[in-house]
Design a protein around this motif. Structure first.
Motif, short mmCIF file in Angstrom:
data_model
loop_
_atom_site.label_atom_id
_atom_site.label_comp_id
_atom_site.label_asym_id
_atom_site.label_seq_id
_atom_site.Cartn_x
_atom_site.Cartn_y
_atom_site.Cartn_z
N LEU A 165 31.66 59.41 22.30
CA LEU A 165 32.30 58.20 22.81
C LEU A 165 33.40 57.71 21.88
N TYR A 166 33.15 57.77 20.59
CA TYR A 166 34.16 57.35 19.62
C TYR A 166 35.39 58.25 19.70
N LEU A 167 35.18 59.56 19.70
CA LEU A 167 36.30 60.50 19.72
C LEU A 167 37.08 60.42 21.03
N GLN A 168 36.40 60.12 22.12
CA GLN A 168 37.08 59.99 23.41
C GLN A 168 38.04 58.81 23.43
N ARG A 169 37.80 57.82 22.62
CA ARG A 169 38.63 56.61 22.62
C ARG A 169 39.85 56.72 21.70
N LEU A 170 39.85 57.72 20.84
CA LEU A 170 40.99 57.89 19.95
C LEU A 170 42.16 58.46 20.74
N GLY A 171 43.33 58.04 20.42
CA GLY A 171 44.51 58.52 21.13
C GLY A 171 45.13 59.74 20.47
N PRO A 172 46.19 60.25 21.08
CA PRO A 172 46.85 61.44 20.57
C PRO A 172 47.36 61.30 19.13
N GLU A 173 47.59 60.08 18.70
CA GLU A 173 48.05 59.88 17.33
C GLU A 173 46.96 60.21 16.31
N HIS A 174 45.73 60.37 16.77
CA HIS A 174 44.61 60.73 15.90
C HIS A 174 44.10 62.14 16.18
N LEU A 175 44.97 62.98 16.69
CA LEU A 175 44.56 64.32 17.12
C LEU A 175 43.92 65.13 16.00
N ASP A 176 44.45 65.03 14.79
CA ASP A 176 43.86 65.76 13.66
C ASP A 176 42.41 65.34 13.42
N GLN A 177 42.14 64.04 13.50
CA GLN A 177 40.78 63.54 13.31
C GLN A 177 39.87 63.99 14.45
N GLY A 206 30.16 68.52 23.69
CA GLY A 206 31.43 68.44 22.97
C GLY A 206 32.63 68.58 23.88
N PHE A 207 32.47 69.34 24.93
CA PHE A 207 33.54 69.54 25.90
C PHE A 207 34.00 68.22 26.51
N GLU A 208 33.06 67.28 26.63
CA GLU A 208 33.37 65.97 27.20
C GLU A 208 34.44 65.22 26.40
N ILE A 209 34.56 65.51 25.14
CA ILE A 209 35.56 64.84 24.30
C ILE A 209 36.95 65.06 24.88
N PHE A 210 37.18 66.24 25.40
CA PHE A 210 38.52 66.63 25.84
C PHE A 210 38.76 66.40 27.33
N THR A 211 37.74 65.98 28.06
CA THR A 211 37.89 65.78 29.50
C THR A 211 37.79 64.31 29.90
N SER A 212 37.79 63.44 28.94
CA SER A 212 37.72 62.01 29.20
C SER A 212 38.97 61.55 29.95
N GLU A 213 38.77 60.62 30.86
CA GLU A 213 39.91 60.05 31.58
C GLU A 213 40.44 58.81 30.87
N GLU A 214 39.75 58.40 29.81
CA GLU A 214 40.14 57.20 29.08
C GLU A 214 41.46 57.40 28.32
N VAL A 215 41.58 58.53 27.65
CA VAL A 215 42.77 58.83 26.86
C VAL A 215 43.16 60.27 27.15
#
Length: 127
Positions: free
Chosen positions: A20-32, A48-57
């Protein structure tokens, strides 16, 4: 994140807060996102796949593809399938990339002694 969840035994309880935390980070935090998602993907690739399929960001797709391919070709293919079938991605670069990836995965399977006919990709079914 990994240290905070060491006490949890249930995978959902262990990984969900990080996801949930990683899904909320934007592209400016891609390295993190890439750095910390690696741990989640090692624990449970499906979650883990869910991190990259979120519709939030929305993360830069080509960067995510490159990252996932470096971790696991099957996971990368799954992401590309998601982009194409679920999100309706029409950019030729992603269609070309998944075709190339299927070819590489099939060749790898043949080299490993598995029949190319038994290689399964969800987008096309069995090939």
């Amino acid at each position: 994140m990994a240290r905070l969840s060491d006490e949890e035994t249930d995978m959902e309880d262990k990984l969900r807060p990080s996801i949930l935390y990683l899904q909320r980070l934007g592209p400016e935090h891609l390295d993190q996102i890439f750095k910390h998602s690696r741990w989640v993907l090692e624990q449970d690739p499906d979650m883990g796949f869910e991190i990259f399929t979120s519709e939030e960001v929305e993360l830069p797709k080509s960067h995510v593809v490159t990252f996932l391919e470096g971790i696991d070709k099957k996971l990368c293919a799954r992401y590309l399938e998601f982009l194409i079938s679920d999100r309706g991605e029409e950019a030729p670069e992603f269609h070309d990339r998944i075709t190339e990836l299927y070819l590489v995965m099939t060749m790898d399977a043949k080299k490993a002694g598995r029949s190319g006919n038994s290689v399964r990709y969800s987008f096309f079914g069995e090939i």
